[in-house]
Scaffold this active site. Sequence first.
Site, PDB file in Angstrom:
ATOM      1  N   ILE A  46       0.830  -1.195   0.000  1.00  0.00           N
ATOM      2  CA  ILE A  46       0.000   0.000   0.000  1.00  0.00           C
ATOM      3  C   ILE A  46       0.874   1.259   0.000  1.00  0.00           C
ATOM      4  CG2 ILE A  46      -1.796   1.270   1.208  1.00  0.00           C
ATOM      5  CD1 ILE A  46      -2.708  -1.418   0.033  1.00  0.00           C
ATOM      6  N   GLU A  47       0.670   2.084  -1.017  1.00  0.00           N
ATOM      7  CA  GLU A  47       1.452   3.317  -1.137  1.00  0.00           C
ATOM      8  C   GLU A  47       0.546   4.516  -1.379  1.00  0.00           C
ATOM      9  OE1 GLU A  47       4.870   2.820  -3.728  1.00  0.00           O
ATOM     10  OE2 GLU A  47       4.835   0.654  -3.399  1.00  0.00           O
TER      11      GLU A  47
END
Length: 307
Positions: A158-159
Amino acid sequence: MAIPAKASSSFSMACLLAAIFLFSSAPRSHGGSIAIYWGQNGNEGTLAETCSTGNYAFVNIAFLCSFGSAQETPQLNLAGHCDPYSNACTNLTADINLCQSKGVKVMLSIGGGAGGYTLNSEQDAADLAKYIWVSFLGGSSPKRPLGAAVLDGVDFDIEGGNPDYYGALAAHLKAYGGKGGSKEVYLSAAPQCPFPDQWVGKALQTGLFDYVWVQFYNNPPCQYVQGDTANLMDSWKQWTSGVHAKYIFLGLPAAPAAAGSGFIPAGSLESQVLPALKGSSKYGGVMLWSKFYDDQDGYSSAIKNAV
């Protein structure tokens, strides 16, 4: 030559016990394994070929890159490998089954550095968990993008997005595991090395993650820099002491071109870095980005015996 008298059995036993105590109380290092990302370059070989190298214990299929309240159906992108929207990726079932028969855990990686995704509510998290369960894990659906194969778990790369509900997603996914005789759902995450990670830091506080492969690259304040391991080691200690996960992995680029910075030459990894990391009971091994770059110079083959 005189033959020495045989020591008494009680003395021998005392020596044996002392040796066992010294061995058990001394700090010991232990071996780890290698995790790899596959799916974002059509020139990296097939999934079956990836698992057949014998180098990897985990393969993260990347990525389910679009999901959340703005998406009617989450979108899978496997770059040049296959088009999931024409059902062309269902033939990966055979490859996934082959990988699992070799003891390789195959994970669905969600997120990535490109794509649109976010979870804005508990309901968003529950809906996505259900979709992943029926489409990739132990549930059932007439539309399974990778075919009938049951993946081993979900990787959170997750970015972006709202960081508040990824923990709820993890909880829902873990709750599905074991239902109706289905297998456990493993969870992994790939946070950036600045601690705590701004995107999955809250989710990691749940203690639900089995494997955390920290990206020790593209972040000079917490990575290896030109022979200096100090920043990396300080960050490693933060992660191993601050996150409740079974195993922490050293995430690295598999070649200099795989990242802007943070590549560690194989010799330096073996002599300077891994011996220090292995003193931690949470040491799990090394994660590499990615299979395409690993093919460039055989990095995983060079480090495998040291990991």
